[in-house]
Design a protein around this motif. Structure first.
Motif, PDB file in Angstrom:
ATOM      1  N   LEU A 132       6.310   3.472   5.879  1.00  0.00           N
ATOM      2  CA  LEU A 132       6.110   4.765   6.520  1.00  0.00           C
ATOM      3  C   LEU A 132       5.893   4.568   8.006  1.00  0.00           C
ATOM      4  CD1 LEU A 132       3.724   5.962   3.770  1.00  0.00           C
ATOM      5  CD2 LEU A 132       5.756   7.231   4.362  1.00  0.00           C
ATOM      6  N   ILE A 133       6.625   5.335   8.792  1.00  0.00           N
ATOM      7  CA  ILE A 133       6.478   5.266  10.246  1.00  0.00           C
ATOM      8  C   ILE A 133       6.100   6.665  10.710  1.00  0.00           C
ATOM      9  CG2 ILE A 133       7.659   4.788  12.408  1.00  0.00           C
ATOM     10  CD1 ILE A 133       9.477   2.866  10.827  1.00  0.00           C
ATOM     11  N   GLY A 134       4.870   6.842  11.136  1.00  0.00           N
ATOM     12  CA  GLY A 134       4.399   8.175  11.514  1.00  0.00           C
ATOM     13  C   GLY A 134       3.705   8.828  10.339  1.00  0.00           C
ATOM     14  N   ASP A 135       2.894   9.851  10.622  1.00  0.00           N
ATOM     15  CA  ASP A 135       2.075  10.411   9.545  1.00  0.00           C
ATOM     16  C   ASP A 135       2.593  11.742   9.023  1.00  0.00           C
ATOM     17  OD1 ASP A 135       1.537  11.854  11.731  1.00  0.00           O
ATOM     18  OD2 ASP A 135      -0.634  11.545  11.735  1.00  0.00           O
ATOM     19  N   CYS A 182       5.732  11.930   7.549  1.00  0.00           N
ATOM     20  CA  CYS A 182       6.829  11.689   6.623  1.00  0.00           C
ATOM     21  C   CYS A 182       6.281  11.420   5.226  1.00  0.00           C
ATOM     22  CB  CYS A 182       7.663  10.516   7.098  1.00  0.00           C
ATOM     23  SG  CYS A 182       6.683   9.075   7.469  1.00  0.00           S
ATOM     24  N   ALA A 200       6.958   9.253   1.346  1.00  0.00           N
ATOM     25  CA  ALA A 200       7.698   8.269   0.565  1.00  0.00           C
ATOM     26  C   ALA A 200       7.328   8.462  -0.892  1.00  0.00           C
ATOM     27  CB  ALA A 200       7.343   6.863   1.002  1.00  0.00           C
ATOM     28  N   THR A 257       5.505  -0.784  -3.690  1.00  0.00           N
ATOM     29  CA  THR A 257       4.410  -0.754  -2.730  1.00  0.00           C
ATOM     30  C   THR A 257       4.745   0.255  -1.644  1.00  0.00           C
ATOM     31  OG1 THR A 257       5.407  -2.448  -1.346  1.00  0.00           O
ATOM     32  CG2 THR A 257       3.880  -3.204  -3.033  1.00  0.00           C
ATOM     33  N   THR A 258       3.741   0.800  -1.049  1.00  0.00           N
ATOM     34  CA  THR A 258       3.934   1.682   0.095  1.00  0.00           C
ATOM     35  C   THR A 258       2.972   1.244   1.182  1.00  0.00           C
ATOM     36  OG1 THR A 258       4.437   3.471  -1.407  1.00  0.00           O
ATOM     37  CG2 THR A 258       3.935   4.076   0.850  1.00  0.00           C
ATOM     38  N   THR A 259       3.499   0.987   2.344  1.00  0.00           N
ATOM     39  CA  THR A 259       2.633   0.549   3.444  1.00  0.00           C
ATOM     40  C   THR A 259       3.192   1.059   4.762  1.00  0.00           C
ATOM     41  OG1 THR A 259       3.904  -1.476   3.419  1.00  0.00           O
ATOM     42  CG2 THR A 259       1.691  -1.601   2.523  1.00  0.00           C
ATOM     43  N   LYS A 260       2.464   0.771   5.823  1.00  0.00           N
ATOM     44  CA  LYS A 260       3.021   0.998   7.146  1.00  0.00           C
ATOM     45  C   LYS A 260       3.127  -0.349   7.840  1.00  0.00           C
ATOM     46  CE  LYS A 260      -1.119   1.580   9.879  1.00  0.00           C
ATOM     47  NZ  LYS A 260      -1.562   2.248  11.087  1.00  0.00           N
ATOM     48  N   GLY A 294       4.584   2.201  13.650  1.00  0.00           N
ATOM     49  CA  GLY A 294       3.830   2.839  12.568  1.00  0.00           C
ATOM     50  C   GLY A 294       2.347   2.872  12.847  1.00  0.00           C
TER      51      GLY A 294
END
Lengths: 481, 434
Positions: free
Chosen positions: A395-398, A400, A402, A422-425, A481
């Motif tokens: 994720l890039i920016g808050d 958006c 996923a 996994t989900t990360t920035k 990010g």
């Protein structure tokens, strides 16, 4: 933080570099869809009776269907009667060599950096270039025909190899499959056809460049790839489209058949026009792609890099019917601004000892939404099936989102299935590490994201890998990010 | 047929309403009416509904169950057998959703309320009206709507602020006869308070019946609940359970859910992390044999930043059983610094057993760490061989390995003696077969 914010904005603002319209006269059928239009398309192409019948059956089936609403994407209703279903560039005359190709078309290719002749000379890639709906140039045909390989436009194949087309068209994606597959089956304009005979290794990478050109033209490409026993082929597909204000629908169908011991590798770089930062314009990319591993030890591999389109909605899948067959899916999907992507794969294990690998990397930036939706099904008779899935989101920016929607349906006790997500920035420490070493934030992000996608990029053929990295770099200009 | 069975429950409601007499006049009556209207609009879910894709409820709809009437019989021996030894617990016995005072202990701790709804409607009406029906939303879930319409006699636990409840509260759900029951729980735990709750579900005889339970669990700031559920219903019964958990800041909710019985089992656990620094642990173990269908749906809603959730579900499926796991995690746009983990592991022991797993992540915030994993596999042949080579027979070796597989779920039960007894219960099931 403020510099990060700025760079995010920069990224979000970076414009679509391939936006231009080339001025080629286009022959258009009247707007709207009816049985007459289907007949018109078929007759324009001098198609044999069976093809017309098939189209009409598909059209009638399409009428009974309603638009699916289940994907995790939002868009205004499409008026299917408000689009052109047929357009072809005005033909000048039969082409004998590349020099005879419409100079404007050549120019278009040059702008895209495709340059047929250069590719012909340097890279050894045969290009079946599709502008709008009709193939205008086919190269390396002779070289291929020496090996008995058929690589031509779909309409040519219908004329010259009707038996093959009749046998295989709709065998992997039947017209009853879904709404858009039915639509495509009824009105498909052209596409590519490829047949690799028994035991032949295709000597070069086959490639087709799709390009939407005339305004308001729905593109309904149909691709059919058949690899006979022991054959192997690597097929490349790449797309860019000019800037436009109205949404364009792209509902393609790709079918792959791999017989015993055959290998097919299908790579896509998709960079249709994604719309401007307000989400105006942009392509709706609703594609049905599926391959079937018919025989033993066959292998189908999908690799895709999806950076464009306002909405991407596709699930390249593999039906693993033959014993010991292998399916692979490698994907990078990047969404920015108001783009939406709902993509993933389907791996249907039917045969024994079948294996599938899924690696999906989603990157969301701006206000975009990126979903992975995948199905792994192991049927009762698929002994010793093996699946490994990995889907990561960045994720890039808050603003958006996923999302991950994997479906695992396992009906055999010998199956081994693993799924992880996994989900990360991007870590601030990673950026800091790069900054410390004199790499500015923008390049650091590009570096990190490219590293993150490396697993997928390494599956791409050389030329595509370069193009994909460039595309990603353009899309990532200044993202943090 | 669908309409037919729906009308059956609607007429059931009419009869039920007429028996309410005085208690029908309470403020809750409006909620009941609303719920039955919702149910009437919703009908029963079908497999076309994404949430019920893998679970077809039509077997439940084949029977026209009545609400239980008359006084059920309970044997004191059975109660003794079904309660846990060496666990200091206050046991409340419910048969067909009715509290049986003769077999229920009185709870004695100042300020803490442990009672049934009959009493609560009379003596704690304000508390009940504040909480009951406020969390489990019946508007879009027909089984919750049905339960809410039939709420009469549930269990109400209220722990005031700054109170540690020493004694474990054990709610023993029994069934007696082929009836439908709608057990309902409301647990409210005040600030800085803690409580341990055990719920167990058994049948007095192997009969077909339908249990449709709903629990609402509310944790105030810094509250702690340890919630254990053991479902060991009749193998012919239908069990639908909805648990709705609402957490305030810094609260900690920990649940362990063990499913052994039931022909068709559906567990919905929904957690809303409604304020910062919450912590949620969901552990589950399910063992399917015969033609059982065990469906676990969990939904963790990270609505606020700095929360942590951890989920581990393990299942063993044998014979022709089917398992479903659907774990959904949502991270809302403001819920930065969320840390959410989820893992689902299943062993398939038979060719006719199947599992449908659907772990879902929906992330709307960027500074988060979310992972999920799902694996499906078999017992390791090498491990089996290792045990066999040391003189352990096949049956025992199998049981050992299965025991090892599920132990990381059970090891989260802190009370040692309780854990041991559950362990034995599950191991007994392993060796029962084969």
């Amino acid at each position: 933080m403020s510099t990060e914010q700025e760079t995010i904005e920069e990224f979000t603002n970076s414009e679509y570099k391939w936006g231009f319209t080339s001025d080629i006269e286009t022959e258009l059928a009247p707007k709207g869809l009816s049985e007459d239009i289907v007949r018109l398309i078929s007759s324009k192409k001098d198609e044999p009776e069976f093809m017309l019948e098939w189209r009409l059956k598909a059209y009638k089936h399409w009428l009974t269907l309603t638009e699916p609403k289940w994907p995790n994407v939002k868009y205004p209703d499409i008026d299917f009667q408000d689009a052109y279903y047929y357009a072809e560039p005005k033909k000048q005359k039969e082409l004998k060599s590349l020099d005879e190709v419409d100079p404007k078309i050549r120019e278009t290719f040059d702008k895209l950096g495709i340059s047929i002749d250069e590719q012909k000379r340097l890279s050894g890639v045969a290009v079946d270039a599709v502008i709008d709906s009709v193939s205008v140039a086919t190269t390396f045909k002779e070289e291929l025909s020496k090996h008995g390989i058929i690589f031509c436009s779909f309409s040519e194949a219908v004329k010259n190899h009707p038996d093959l087309v009749k046998k295989y068209v709709g065998s992997v994606v039947p017209y009853t499959d879904n709404f858009y597959a039915a639509l495509n089956s009824a009105v498909f304009s052209d596409g590519s056809f490829c047949y690799i005979p028994k035991g032949v290794r295709c000597p070069m990478e086959l490639s087709t460049y799709f390009r939407i050109n005339a305004a308001n033209t729905g593109q309904f490409e149909r691709t059919l790839i058949i690899a006979d026993e022991g054959a192997s082929v690597s097929y490349l597909e790449g797309c860019t489209a000019p800037m436009r204000d109205e949404n364009q629908l792209h509902a393609a169908v790709v079918e792959i058949v791999a017989h015993k011991d055959a290998t097919v590798k299908y790579s896509t770089v998709q960079n249709w026009y994604p719309g401007d930062e307000n989400g105006v314009g942009g392509i709706y990319n609703f594609v049905t792609k599926r391959g079937i591993c018919h025989g033993e030890n066959s292998k189908i591999s999908w690799t895709q890099v999806e950076t464009g389109s306002a909405i991407t909605w596709k699930y390249p899948g593999v039906i693993l019917k033959g014993d010991n067959s292998v399916g692979e899916f490698y994907s990078v999907a990047l969404t920015n601004n108001l783009q939406q992507a709902d993509t993933g794969t389907k791996m249907i294990h039917l045969g024994k000892n079948t294996k599938s690998t899924i690696v999906s990397k989603g990157i969301s930036a701006g206000k975009s939404h990126n979903s992975y939706r995948g199905l792994v099904r192991v049927t009762k008779n698929a002994d010793n099936a093996r699946n490994f899935s990995q889907c990561d989101s960045l994720l890039i920016g808050d603003k958006c989102g996923a999302h991950t929607f994997p479906y695992l349906e396992i009906h055999n006790k010998n199956a081994k299935v693993e799924h992880e997500a996994t989900t990360t920035k991007i870590g601030e420490d990673q950026i800091f590490y790069c900054n410390q070493r004199g790499i500015d934030t923008e390049n650091a992000v590009s570096l990190i994201v490219n590293g993150y996608c490396k697993e997928v990029f390494k599956e791409l053929p050389m030329e595509f890998a370069v193009e994909a990295q460039k595309l990603l770099a353009i899309s990532l200009e200044g993202s943090v990010g | 047929m669908d309409n037919d069975i729906k009308n059956w429950y609607l007429s059931n409601f009419k009869t039920f309403e007429s028996t309410l007499n005085g208690s029908g006049k309470t403020a809750f009556e409006r909620v009941r009416r609303g719920a039955i209207t919702s149910f009437s609009e919703l009908g029963f879910p079908t497999t076309k509904n994404e949430d019920w894709k893998y679970t077809n409820v039509s077997p439940i709809l084949k029977h026209k169950y009545n609400l239980a009437d008359g006084t059920p019989s309970v044997s004191p021996d059975l109660i003794k057998q079904l309660t846990f030894e060496d666990v200091d617990a206050c046991v409340i016995t419910q048969v067909n959703g009715q509290v049986i005072p003769g077999f229920s202990d009185e709870f004695k701790q100042d300020g803490v309320i442990v009672t049934d709804f009959q009493d609560a409607f009379k003596n704690h009406a304000d508390l009940l009206n504040t909480y009951l029906g406020k969390y489990s939303k019946f508007k879009d879930e027909s089984f919750i709507a049905l339960n809410t319409a039939f709420v009469e006699n549930g269990i109400f636990i209220f722990v005031p602020d700054n109170t540690t409840v020493e004694q474990t509260i054990h709610i023993l759900h029994l069934s007696d006869g082929a009836f439908v029951s709608h057990p309902r729980n409301l647990f409210v735990v005040g600030k800085h308070s803690s409580v341990k709750i055990i719920e167990t579900f058994y049948a007095q005889s192997e009969e077909e019946y339908f249990r449709n339970s709903v629990s609402e669990v509310v944790l105030a700031e810094n509250a702690f609940i340890d919630h254990l559920k053991v479902q060991d219903e009749s193998k012919k019964s239908y069990h639908i359970s909805n648990v709705q958990i609402h957490q305030e800041a810094s609260s900690n909710y920990s649940a362990t859910c063990i499913d052994l019985g039931g022909k068709l089992v559906r567990n919905n656990i929904n957690v809303v992390l409604n304020n910062e620094n919450c912590e949620t642990h969901l552990y589950g173990f399910f063992l399917g044999t015969g033609t059982q269908l065990i469906d676990n749906h969990t939904f963790v809603d990270h609505a606020m930043p700095h929360c942590f959730s951890n989920e581990l579900y393990k299942g063993i499926l044998d014979d022709k059983s089917t398992g479903v796991f659907n774990g959904k995690i949502i991270v809302r746009p403001d819920a930065q610094k969320t840390n959410a983990l989820q893992s689902n592991k299943t062993l398939l022991l038979s060719d006719d057993a199947s599992i449908n797993a659907k772990p879902q992540l929906e992330i709307f915030a960027d500074d988060v760490k979310c992972t999920h994993g799902a694996t499906i596999g078999q017992l390791d042949d090498e491990a089996l061989f290792y045990l066999r080579a040391r003189g352990i027979d096949k049956e025992m070796a199998n049981a050992l390995l299965r025991h090892a597989f599920m132990s990381d779920v059970l090891e989260n039960i802190k009370d040692e003696s309780l854990r041991k007894q559950l362990d034995d219960l599950v191991i007994e099931r392993f060796t029962e077969k084969e």
